[in-house]
Design a protein around this motif. Structure first.
Motif, PDB file in Angstrom:
ATOM      1  N   SER A 159       0.297 -65.836 121.104  1.00 24.76           N
ATOM      2  CA  SER A 159       0.925 -66.844 120.279  1.00 24.76           C
ATOM      3  C   SER A 159       0.664 -67.249 119.036  1.00 24.76           C
ATOM      4  O   SER A 159       1.416 -67.572 118.031  1.00 24.76           O
ATOM      5  CB  SER A 159       1.418 -68.133 121.585  1.00 24.76           C
ATOM      6  OG  SER A 159       0.024 -68.699 121.503  1.00 24.76           O
ATOM      7  N   THR A 160      -0.517 -66.970 118.725  1.00 22.49           N
ATOM      8  CA  THR A 160      -1.233 -67.538 117.546  1.00 22.49           C
ATOM      9  C   THR A 160      -0.792 -66.289 116.517  1.00 22.49           C
ATOM     10  O   THR A 160      -1.328 -66.500 115.406  1.00 22.49           O
ATOM     11  CB  THR A 160      -2.787 -67.825 117.415  1.00 22.49           C
ATOM     12  OG1 THR A 160      -2.896 -68.601 118.721  1.00 22.49           O
ATOM     13  CG2 THR A 160      -3.303 -68.114 116.273  1.00 22.49           C
ATOM     14  N   GLY A 161      -0.436 -65.297 116.892  1.00 22.70           N
ATOM     15  CA  GLY A 161       0.191 -64.228 115.990  1.00 22.70           C
ATOM     16  C   GLY A 161       1.194 -64.929 114.825  1.00 22.70           C
ATOM     17  O   GLY A 161       1.339 -64.555 113.878  1.00 22.70           O
ATOM     18  N   THR A 162       1.587 -65.725 115.425  1.00 28.30           N
ATOM     19  CA  THR A 162       2.496 -66.751 114.558  1.00 28.30           C
ATOM     20  C   THR A 162       1.828 -67.059 113.221  1.00 28.30           C
ATOM     21  O   THR A 162       2.342 -67.314 112.284  1.00 28.30           O
ATOM     22  CB  THR A 162       3.197 -67.818 115.659  1.00 28.30           C
ATOM     23  OG1 THR A 162       4.054 -67.481 116.454  1.00 28.30           O
ATOM     24  CG2 THR A 162       4.152 -68.582 114.406  1.00 28.30           C
ATOM     25  N   SER A 163       0.682 -67.594 113.751  1.00 23.07           N
ATOM     26  CA  SER A 163      -0.158 -68.360 112.560  1.00 23.07           C
ATOM     27  C   SER A 163      -0.405 -67.569 111.327  1.00 23.07           C
ATOM     28  O   SER A 163      -0.085 -67.712 110.149  1.00 23.07           O
ATOM     29  CB  SER A 163      -1.607 -68.843 113.134  1.00 23.07           C
ATOM     30  OG  SER A 163      -1.269 -69.761 113.935  1.00 23.07           O
ATOM     31  N   LEU A 164      -0.947 -66.353 111.498  1.00 17.80           N
ATOM     32  CA  LEU A 164      -1.180 -65.311 110.420  1.00 17.80           C
ATOM     33  C   LEU A 164       0.140 -64.645 109.758  1.00 17.80           C
ATOM     34  O   LEU A 164       0.329 -64.641 108.699  1.00 17.80           O
ATOM     35  CB  LEU A 164      -1.932 -64.193 111.036  1.00 17.80           C
ATOM     36  CG  LEU A 164      -3.384 -64.346 111.182  1.00 17.80           C
ATOM     37  CD1 LEU A 164      -4.067 -63.203 111.587  1.00 17.80           C
ATOM     38  CD2 LEU A 164      -4.018 -65.233 110.074  1.00 17.80           C
ATOM     39  N   GLY A 165       1.445 -64.470 110.680  1.00 13.19           N
ATOM     40  CA  GLY A 165       2.434 -64.342 110.312  1.00 13.19           C
ATOM     41  C   GLY A 165       3.195 -65.283 109.305  1.00 13.19           C
ATOM     42  O   GLY A 165       3.558 -65.091 108.211  1.00 13.19           O
TER      43      GLY A 165
END
Length: 390
Positions: free
Chosen positions: A139-145
């Motif tokens: 879910s935290t892939g969103t953050s870097l995206g």
């Protein structure tokens, strides 16, 4: 060293969410000032296009669940990333509000396809004690995206590039994520067809009502912020010492960087407990909107607002993933899909309503009014509402 399922699923999921929940879902809000100028859009039109994008997210969730049942997780994830690639490219080439809306719709639909299918293999392939960490990483892939999307927005300004160049970069990143997932999910088999006696209606039991209520509020608040916050900071003159045009990019960079706190969700939940964590996150969402209305034009206002929203979005996303999986262990993908349908409903309703309120009254009235909802949710939440296990 052999790659474990924990590593392969975490990497593939991280790449998928980085694109689908980063530029594909957030990119429209990042470039709203340019879109308003290029296509003569009002706040109401911005809300409608944003709502249409989130409707694509809603439909993607339903189609992803159907594909997951029939073909396993690989097909829906790859379908979503293909939709992201097509949608991002469509926006880069858009010549009218209609083609812009079509691109936003296709791109945002990828968020519905490309996350929920990971709950199924994570539940089957990864040990119970490692699942919270894996889900948080995905879910935290969103953050870097989001942060990288913000940097692309800043880069287009510093390099004096057209906004279309930024969307071409987004499309290239989507193509890379598609390749990563094509390889990363090639060995993930389809779940055995076991009838646990659960269907959509079973997921609407009373114990899940607080989960879906929090998901709906989360969707409304995050949808409004994504669609309107960056544009409001721009319209209030930007920040001292930097060109106004990079303000939206800064909003999303800080949003994404603070969103990395999502990696700590499991630890924070263990220390505070789910009820107090949820209360704190809802208050983060409320204060974030208030700061957009009251402190636009200041560095501290932008950083605090974007940072709190990043914490709110990423930690709440991780909580919803874990909470739904724990409540319905026999149907992890279906339960998470249902939860995200509640999020998507809020995503659709929030921007459409907010755009009308902003044009009819003022952006400040809209933002303060929206902040009341998560504040009420925090005040009304009780310990008995946040039950993790059936």
């Amino acid at each position: 060293m052999a790659i474990t399922y924990f590593q392969s699923l975490s990497l593939a999921g991280f790449a998928a969410t980085a694109i689908s929940y980063g530029p594909a879902r957030m990119g429209f809000g990042l470039f709203v000032p340019e879109f308003k100028s290029a296509f003569s859009l009002s706040s109401t039109a911005v809300g409608l296009i944003s709502g249409l994008g989130f409707f694509g997210f809603f439909l993607g969730l339903i189609l992803a669940e159907a594909l997951l049942i029939r073909a396993g997780p690989r097909l829906p994830v790859l379908s979503g990333l293909a939709a992201a690639l097509a949608g991002l490219a469509c926006v880069a080439l858009a010549q009218s509000p209609a083609s812009l809306a079509l691109g936003v719709f296709l791109a945002a639909s990828s968020a519905g396809f490309a996350w929920t299918p990971f709950n199924d293999p994570v539940h089957r392939k990864i040990r119970d004690q490692d699942r919270p960490s894996a889900l948080a990483r995905i879910s935290t892939g969103t953050s870097l995206g989001i942060a990288l999307a913000g940097l692309v927005g800043i880069g287009t300004v510093w390099l004096d590039l057209h906004w279309r160049a930024g969307w071409a970069v987004f499309a290239g990143a989507a193509a890379a994520a598609l390749v990563i997932n094509a390889f990363g999910l090639r060995d993930i088999d389809m779940a055995p067809r076991v009838d646990h006696g659960l269907d959509w209606r079973d997921l609407l039991r009373a114990r899940a009502h607080p989960l879906f209520a929090m998901a709906l509020v989360f969707g409304i608040v995050s949808g409004i912020y994504i669609a309107f916050a960056a544009d409001h900071f721009w319209n209030r003159g930007g920040l001292d010492g930097v060109p106004t045009a990079i303000t939206p990019g800064l909003v999303f960079v800080f949003f994404g960087l603070f969103g990395l706190s999502g990696l700590l969700t499991g630890n924070v939940k263990d220390r505070l407990g789910l009820p107090w964590l949820l209360r704190g996150l809802m208050l983060c969402g409320a204060v974030s909107l208030i700061l957009v209305a009251a402190a636009a034009g200041t560095w501290i206002g932008l950083i605090a607002s974007a940072g709190l929203q990043g914490i709110f979005v990423m930690m709440t996303s991780a909580v919803l993933a874990l909470w739904s999986e724990r409540l319905f262990p026999d149907a992890p993908a279906l339960s998470f899909t249902t939860t995200l349908l509640a999020v998507a409903t809020g995503n659709m309703l929030g921007p459409v309503t907010a755009g009308w309120v902003s044009d009819t009254f003022s952006p400040e009235v809209m933002l303060i009014g929206a902040a009341i909802l998560p504040a009420l949710a925090a005040g009304l939440l009780r310990k008995r509402h946040a039950v993790e296990r059936p």
